[in-house]
Every structure is written in structure tokens, then in C-alpha cells.
Design an enzyme around this catalytic site. Structure first.
Site, PDB file in Angstrom:
ATOM      1  N   GLY A   1       0.832  -1.194   0.000  1.00 38.22           N
ATOM      2  CA  GLY A   1       0.000   0.000   0.000  1.00 38.22           C
ATOM      3  C   GLY A   1       0.860   1.235   0.000  1.00 38.22           C
TER       4      GLY A   1
ATOM      5  N   GLY B   1       1.108   4.984   1.915  1.00 37.15           N
ATOM      6  CA  GLY B   1       0.629   5.937   2.911  1.00 37.15           C
ATOM      7  C   GLY B   1       1.104   7.318   2.533  1.00 37.15           C
ATOM      8  N   GLY B   2       0.749   8.275   3.355  1.00 42.58           N
ATOM      9  CA  GLY B   2       1.156   9.643   3.105  1.00 42.58           C
ATOM     10  C   GLY B   2       2.659   9.803   3.216  1.00 42.58           C
TER      11      GLY B   2
ATOM     12  N   ASP C   1      -4.425   9.178  15.634  1.00 44.16           N
ATOM     13  CA  ASP C   1      -4.799   8.912  14.239  1.00 44.16           C
ATOM     14  C   ASP C   1      -5.377   7.514  14.131  1.00 44.16           C
ATOM     15  OD1 ASP C   1      -5.180   9.527  11.649  1.00 44.16           O
ATOM     16  OD2 ASP C   1      -3.105   9.182  11.006  1.00 44.16           O
TER      17      ASP C   1
END
Ligand SMILES: *[C@@H]1O[C@H](CO)[C@@H](O)[C@H](O)[C@H]1NC(C)=O
Ligand SMILES: *[C@@H]1O[C@H](CO)[C@@H](O)[C@H](O)[C@H]1NC(C)=O
Ligand SMILES: *[C@@H]1O[C@H](CO)[C@@H](O)[C@H](O)[C@H]1NC(C)=O
Ligand SMILES: *[C@@H]1O[C@H](CO)[C@@H](O)[C@H](O)[C@H]1NC(C)=O
Ligand SMILES: *[C@@H]1O[C@H](CO)[C@@H](O)[C@H](O)[C@H]1NC(C)=O
Ligand SMILES: *[C@@H]1O[C@H](CO)[C@@H](O)[C@H](O)[C@H]1NC(C)=O
Ligand SMILES: *[C@@H]1O[C@H](CO)[C@@H](O)[C@H](O)[C@H]1NC(C)=O
Ligand SMILES: *[C@@H]1O[C@H](CO)[C@@H](O)[C@H](O)[C@H]1NC(C)=O
Ligand SMILES: *[C@@H]1O[C@H](CO)[C@@H](O)[C@H](O)[C@H]1NC(C)=O
Ligand SMILES: *[C@@H]1O[C@H](CO)[C@@H](O)[C@H](O)[C@H]1NC(C)=O
Length: 684
Positions: free
Chosen positions: A526, A528-529, A644
Site C-alpha cells: 500500500g 501511505g502519506g 490517528d
């Protein structure tokens, strides 16, 4: 001892101590008869009549006054005993000291020979050195002294050796037996032939040689060191040559004796145990015995094959058969077909040696140094060896050169001196070749070792190097994380400092490259930021997830450290487990255990997959998340607000247990916000 004699001795002793302890002189008017004893002024020595061992014969002798066990130092009439107790020791009218039997009309049994009669003006006195002196009463001149005529004992301060002017030789001769002080077959004397050396003889056969004086000691008595009980003086001039033991500690009672069986022994008296302590004896070892290995050989007790004899360089066994049977007494002869005085001769240095016998064919030049000595020896064809004649003095000047056979040498383990033996070119070449061989062997060995080391190193390098690098990284990491730990301490309710101890594994970049197949897109889990996450497989089969912080993400190493340090400290089954990190080159990566079931959002936001989560499972997941949060907020050692917490940050392991992940590498623990924990709420 028979009882009658014992009784007699006891009575006599009793009598002496009663009557005559204060007298130390014998004079014309004051003779002593059997039973009387005179004692030196400080009562150290006594002189009187005695019978040795089991003998009943009477002798006049000197012994230690304060030592109960009768120890004779000197015997006057050693070869002429008196048969009864009628003896009288006196100074006669000629001034001589005489020992008579019965009465003075008969011929004396013994007398001190003085060169000139001094007509009654003499007196004999026993001194506190153990010396009996006959002195002129008027001038005080010593006419005779027992120290010049020793029996079997050498006392401290006694001169052992020669007065060349009068030809007087002071030497010792052993008793015949413990019962008979008569002159035995063993004698020990300073031999003046050649270069002086003390020699122990049996009759006229050499038994042991102390060797020449080398400045501090005799070459054959390496144990005589500066700290020896004695301050040894050795004098060798045109008038005298002698050895004299001065006591370093005047209270020491010491003596050297040549005993009846032919051994030199040195004793000191131990007053506490009340016994004599023998601390030196000669000869002591096989190699000490004169010429044990015959001429031109070297006696060395430290040879591995157990046979102590070897031939000197350039020599071979004279009687090979006997030599083979380990009888070295035949010695060695010059090698067949060789002779000295050829071209290319030189010397082979033998170390830690006892100098060979100097009595026959040796001469000394006390003005030559060692270098000049070598030249002089080389230039004279009959010179077979040379050595320093004063190896132990500072100047080292003195050249001892040998001609003829080299007799009675030996090698010491940690004493002795250099002996340079003449050798021909072939012999020297052999040494050189051997040296070369040894050097080659050493070089080869070193190379081999080096190779071994190299390969071993290469094999170990990975492990050792890894450990080292790990340590280096830890240090680096710690050094740059002080700011963090300070901050950490301030948020920790208990001021916990343990944070400094990093419990994190550092992965090699190469390991991760291999595990993720060079971060191939097929392994990407994946994005992520902060950067992509890859799936990987370590060589041991463990599956990992690698979070690779993109260099462009603007999230620095500080944030990564935050996470590393935090997660390393946190352990809970509902938190994702950090396996380690990698800080190499430009890469900043975090390595977690791999969660095969991806994250919660993967299930609940997908129409078909959400069916897989029934209520029970969902409830379990919720409980798990709550437990994890509770742990973060309350139960862990640090108080942590995740800030978060969202479905994509809840990972699911193979049993669908939830694991909270992503500890806000950037946003959650960003700088000063930490201090605002209770004031401001941020995040999703
Ligand atoms: C002592 O006795 C022996 C014999 O027993 C004799 O030969 C010797 O001469 C005697 N010595 C003296 C000094 O009278
Ligand atoms: C010495 O001894 C002998 C024998 O015992 C005796 O005849 C003589 O008279 C003695 N002489 C002296 C001076 O006492
Ligand atoms: C004294 O001289 C005589 C005769 O010369 C000799 O027999 C004796 O042994 C000598 N005594 C000593 C103590 O030297
Ligand atoms: C020494 O000699 C003197 C005179 O010559 C004498 O008076 C004295 O008694 C002697 N001393 C001894 C101990 O014999
Ligand atoms: C001394 O030597 C003699 C003859 O040389 C001999 O008869 C005697 O037994 C020897 N004594 C000792 C104690 O060796
Ligand atoms: C040793 O003897 C020498 C000469 O007799 C003397 O000068 C020196 O002081 C002595 N040393 C000791 C420690 O007795
Ligand atoms: C002589 O000395 C040697 C060596 O110390 C010793 O073995 C031997 O017993 C001694 N002999 C006597 C009679 O004391
Ligand atoms: C032999 O030599 C070795 C080393 O040089 C030493 O340690 C050992 O004590 C020696 N052995 C003897 C019997 O001198
Ligand atoms: C060599 O030394 C010996 C012994 O000292 C001597 O007799 C001889 O003269 C010397 N030879 C030469 C050539 O100097
Ligand atoms: C060496 O010893 C032998 C007997 O073993 C003797 O004949 C020779 O003279 C001695 N040589 C020297 C230089 O002492």
C-alpha cells in the site's frame, strides 16, 4: 655415643660454663687442659677439646658456643688425635702455640708453626670471627692464625685462596668421616694454573669446577647473585688471589663446608627452628660434574631427548658407539677431514654457558675488549674459543682465549655467559643455512596463518561486522535522539529514563532489498502519506512489512525515531510489533511483522468482504482495539495518544486480531504538540 662418654662430655661442658667462660686467651701462664674451654669475647665461638661422633679420641677444635648441636669449624690436631684426656694446649716459651699429650716434656702432638720465635711475648686469642690468632704481645703483630689453616669449613671474612708472596694456600680438606676429622680425600682449593678457578678434587682428580671469576661470581656458580647472603669479594693481584665472603647481615651465622662425601655445602643457622639450613650445594646436577660429557662437548640438561651431551660446533663424538649408548664421557673430536685456520673462519656464539676449564691452555688479556678479543683469537690459529673474562662488570674488558681442548662446559637455563667457538666456513654456513631455513619457515608460517586468518575473517566478517555496525548505528541513533528522550522524560509520568536503552534491531539495507525483491511493485502492500509499504520475506522465512519513508515526504528521522523508540518500549498483543528499522544511505525504513489480513478498512469498506466479519468478530475487534488504546493511555509505561486511530491503521493478523499500527510517524509526535496532550485534540 656411649653413655659414659656422654656423661663425661656433659660434666665437662658443665664445668667449662662454670669456670672459664670469660677467658678468650691462651698464654704462657694460662694454658688450657682437656676439659677447659675458652670463649670469644662476645661468646660466639668456643675452643676446647672434643671427641667427634663415636670416637673417643681427643681433638682441639673451635665450635659455635651458642649452638647446642656441636658444629666444628676448625680442628687443630686433625691428623694427630690424643688418646686420652691428658692434652694441654699452651703457648710455650718460644712463643709458639703447642698441643701436648700428658706433659710438656714430650714432642708436641700439634703446633702452630711460626717462622720466628718471639720468646714468651705471644698470646693466643679466640676472636669473634671464629679466628684463633697468635699475636705478639708487644707489637700486636699476628704471627699465626687458624684462618690461614682451615680444616673443612670456610667462614665469613676468611680469605680463601693464595698469598702469592709466602706461597700460603688457604684451602679446605674434608674430614675422613664424621668420626674422624683427619684429612680426607676431598679438597677444595683455588687453582692458580692458567686463569684462577676454585676446584673441587678427589685426591688429584677434578670433581667440580667453580669456573673463573667473571666479575660478580664464578662462571659455574650462577646462583651467587648480588643479593646472595654474602658480599663476595674476589681479589686477584700480584700479591694475592682470594675469595672472601663478607656478611651482608652481620647477625647471620653462616658457613661453607666440604663434607666427608665430597660435597660443598653452604648453611645458615635458623635460630627459630634451631637447625642448620642448607641452601646451596655443589656439585648439584649431572652437568656440574667435571667433564661429564668429555672434552669439546656441551652439557645441557634441557635437551628434549634426555641425553645431556652434545658436541660443540665443528666436533663429532670421539666414540660414537658409547655416545649412542648415552655415555658422553669420551667427549668429542674435531670433525673428520677438517682443520682450523682455513679461509672463511669465524665464531659461533653459544649462549648461557659455563666457561671451559681455564687451567691448562687458556690465557687472559685484561686489556682487550670483546671485539679486539675476537680479532686476536681469529689471528692465532691455535685459539679455539674466546669469551669475556669479566662479563658481569660494567666495562666488560678482559679477553679469555682458549687453546687446545674445551673442557667442562655446560649450558644453563637462565644464567651463564657467551662463549664464542671457532668454526670453519662450512660450520658457519650451516648455521646461516639453518637460520635461513628458520626464517623461510617463519615467513611461510606467517603467510599460511595470514591466509587462514583472511578466510576465517571473511567467514566471520558478516557476523562480526554486523554486530559492530549494529552497535555503531545504535550509538549514532542514541546520540541524535537526546532531544527525544528529554521530551520523552517530560511526558512520562514517572520520569522514566529507560527509553535510552534501544531495544531495536537494525536491518541491513541489503537484507531488506533481498527480502522485498528490490522493493518490487509486486510486493507493494500500500501507499501511505509518508511512503509505500512493502511485503518482504527474510532468509529465515519470516514475513515482514517494510514501511519505506519516502525522502520527499518531508518526514525526518526524528519522527522515525519517535516511532522506533516508542514501539520498542510498547508490547501488547493489540499493537503491531516493530521488528526493527533501517537507517542506511538515504533510506529510513521501519520493519514490522507482516499482517496477512491487511487492515480493517479493507474489510469493512468493501461490500463483499464486510460479509466476512460477523458481529462476534467485529465485537472482538472492537474489544481488541479498546484494549490496545487502554494500554496506550493507561497501562503502558508511557502515556501515548495515538491521535490517528482509523480503520486503515488497524491491522489484522492471521487470527483476525486487531493490531493498532502507525504511531504517527509525523503528525502525532510532532515536536511541541507533545506538551499539549491534555489541552488540545488533534488528528482524525
Ligand atoms: C694413640 O694410640 C695409638 C694406638 O692405639 C698409637 O698408635 C698412637 O701413637 C697413640 N697416640 C699418641 C699421641 O700417643
Ligand atoms: C711427663 O710424663 C712422663 C710419663 O708420664 C713422666 O715420666 C714425666 O715425669 C713427665 N714429665 C713432667 C715434666 O711432668
Ligand atoms: C708445622 O711444621 C711441621 C714440620 O715442618 C709439620 O709437620 C706440621 O704439619 C706443621 N704444622 C702446621 C699446623 O702447619
Ligand atoms: C704481655 O707482655 C707483658 C710484658 O712483655 C706482660 O707483662 C704481660 O703479662 C703479657 N700479657 C700476656 C697476656 O701474656
Ligand atoms: C681415599 O683414598 C684412599 C686411597 O686413594 C682410599 O684407600 C680410601 O678408601 C679413600 N677414602 C675415601 C673416604 O674415599
Ligand atoms: C662489600 O665489600 C666491599 C669490599 O669489602 C665493601 O666495600 C662494601 O661496602 C661491602 N658492601 C656491603 C653491602 O657490605
Ligand atoms: C654431603 O652433602 C651432600 C649434598 O648436600 C649430602 O647429600 C650428603 O648427605 C652430605 N654428606 C654428609 C656426610 O653430610
Ligand atoms: C628448559 O627450558 C625451558 C625454557 O627455556 C624452561 O622453561 C625449563 O624450565 C627448562 N628445563 C630445565 C630442566 O632446565
Ligand atoms: C698463539 O697463542 C699461543 C698461546 O697463547 C702462543 O703460544 C702462540 O705464540 C700464538 N701464536 C701466534 C702466531 O701469535
Ligand atoms: C681436557 O681434558 C683432557 C682429559 O679429559 C685432558 O687430557 C686435556 O689436557 C684437557 N685440556 C684442557 C685444555 O683442559
Amino acid at each position: 655415643m656411649n653413655p659414659a662418654k656422654l656423661l663425661l662430655n656433659t660434666l665437662l661442658f658443665f664445668q667449662f660454663s662454670q669456670i672459664s667462660t670469660s677467658i678468650d686467651t691462651i698464654s704462657l701462664s694460662q694454658p688450657i687442659k682437656d676439659g677447659d674451654v675458652i670463649v670469644s669475647s662476645r661468646k660466639i665461638y668456643a675452643l676446647g677439646f672434643f671427641s667427634p661422633g663415636n670416637s673417643v679420641k681427643r681433638y682441639v677444635g673451635i665450635w659455635y658456643n651458642q649452638i647446642s648441636q656441636l658444629t666444628l669449624l676448625w680442628v687443630a690436631n686433625r691428623n694427630n688425635p690424643i688418646n686420652d684426656t691428658s692434652g694441654v694446649l699452651s703457648v710455650n716459651i718460644q712463643g709458639n702455640l703447642v698441643l701436648h699429650e700428658r706433659n710438656q716434656s714430650t714432642v708436641p702432638v700439634w703446633q702452630a708453626n711460626i717462622s720466628e720465635a718471639s720468646a714468651g711475648n705471644t698470646v693466643a686469642q679466640l676472636l669473634d670471627t671464629g679466628n684463633l690468632v697468635l699475636v705478639r704481645n708487644d707489637t700486636g703483630e699476628t704471627l699465626w692464625q687458624s684462618f690461614d689453616h682451615p680444616t673443612d669449613t670456610v667462614l665469613p671474612n676468611m680469605r680463601f685462596g693464595w698469598d702469592k708472596r709466602t706461597g700460603l694456600n688457604r684451602y679446605v680438606t674434608a674430614w675422613k668421616s664424621p668420626d674422624d676429622p683427619g684429612s680426607g680425600n676431598f679438597s677444595f682449593t683455588l687453582d692458580l694454573a692458567g686463569f684462577p678457578q676454585p676446584l673441587l678434587y678427589k685426591d688429584d682428580v677434578k670433581l667440580w669446577r667453580a669456573g673463573p671469576w667473571t666479575g660478580q661470581r664464578f662462571s659455574g656458580t650462577p646462583e651467587m647473585t648480588r643479593t646472595f647472603i654474602f658480599n663476595i669479594t674476589y681479589i686477584d693481584n700480584q700479591d694475592e688471589v682470594y675469595l672472601c665472603d663478607g656478611l651482608n647481615d652481620l647477625s647471620t651465622i653462616a658457613r661453607m663446608i666440604l663434607n666427608e662425601t665430597g660435597f660443598l655445602q653452604r648453611f645458615t643457622w635458623n635460630n627459630r627452628d634451631r637447625r642448620w639450613i642448607g641452601y646451596w650445594t655443589a656439585p648439584a646436577e649431572r652437568c656440574d660434574y667435571y667433564g661429564h660429557c668429555g672434552p669439546n662437548s656441551n652439557c645441557n640438561l634441557n635437551l628434549t631427548d634426555g641425553f645431556e651431551c652434545t658436541c660443540l660446533p665443528g666436533f663429532e663424538p670421539k666414540y660414537p658407539k658409547e655416545w649412542f649408548l648415552r655415555d658422553g664421557s669420551g667427549g668429542c673430536k674435531r670433525k673428520q677431514g677438517t682443520s682450523t685456520c682455513q679461509k672463511g673462519e669465524g665464531f659461533i656464539k653459544l649462549e648461557r654457558m659455563k666457561l671451559p676449564d681455564t687451567s691448562v691452555a687458556a690465557n687472559v688479556d685484561m686489556n682487550l675488549g670483546l671485539k679486539a678479543c675476537e680479532e686476536k683469537c681469529l689471528s692465532n690459529c691455535s685459539c679455539v674459543a674466546y669469551a669475556s673474562a669479566s662479563a658481569e662488570t660494567n666495562r666488560g674488558i678482559g679477553c679469555l682465549m682458549y687453546h687446545g681442548d674445551l673442557n667442562d662446559t655446560r649450558k644453563y637455563t637462565n644464567a651463564g655467559q657467551d662463549l664464542f667457538v671457532r668454526a670453519n666456513a662450512a660450520e658457519l654456513g650451516k648455521i646461516k643455512r639453518r637460520l635461513a631455513l628458520i626464517i623461510v619457515a617463519i615467513v611461510l608460517g606467517v603467510i599460511l596463518l595470514g591466509l587462514c586468518f583472511f578466510f576465517l575473517r571473511r567467514r566471520l566478517a558478516t557476523r562480526i561486522g554486523e554486530r559492530k555496525r549494529q552497535r555503531r548505528r545504535e550509538l549514532l541513533f542514541l546520540n541524535s535522539s537526546t532531544r527525544f528522550s528529554e521530551r520523552e522524560a517530560s511526558i512520562s509520568t514517572k520520569g522514566n529514563k529507560e527509553i535510552r536503552k534501544v531495544d531495536v534491531t537494525f536491518f541491513e539495507l541489503s537484507t531488506l532489498l533481498a527480502a522485498t525483491d528490490n522493493f518490487s511493485t509486486s510486493n507493494k502492500l500500500g501507499q501511505g502519506g509518508f511512503g509505500p509499504v512493502y511485503k518482504g520475506k527474510l532468509s529465515n522465512g519470516q514475513e515482514i512489512a517494510v514501511k519505506r519513508l519516502s525522502t520527499t515526504s518531508g518526514q525526518g528521522i526524528e519522527e522515525l525515531k519517535n516511532e522506533v523508540l516508542l514501539i520498542a518500549k510498547l508490547q501488547h498483543r493489540n499493537l503491531v510489533k516493530l521488528l526493527g528499522c533501517c537507517l542506511e544511505e538515504d533510506e529510513n525504513m521501519l520493519i514490522y511483522e507482516f499482517m496477512p489480513n491487511k487492515s480493517l478498512d479493507y474489510f469493512i469498506f468493501d461490500e463483499s468482504r464486510k460479509q466476512l466479519l460477523d458481529w462476534k468478530k467485529r465485537f472482538d475487534i472492537i474489544l481488541g482495539i479498546a484494549r490496545g488504546v487502554l494500554y496506550l493511555h493507561q497501562d503502558s509505561r508511557l502515556r501515548i495518544i495515538h491521535r490517528d486511530l482509523k480503520a486503515s491503521n488497524i491491522l489484522l493478523d492471521e487470527k483476525m486480531n486487531p493490531r493498532i499500527s502507525d504511531f504517527g510517524t509525523a503528525r502525532v509526535f510532532g515536536g511541541e504538540e507533545i506538551l499539549a496532550i491534555t489541552k488540545r485534540v488533534v488528528g482524525t
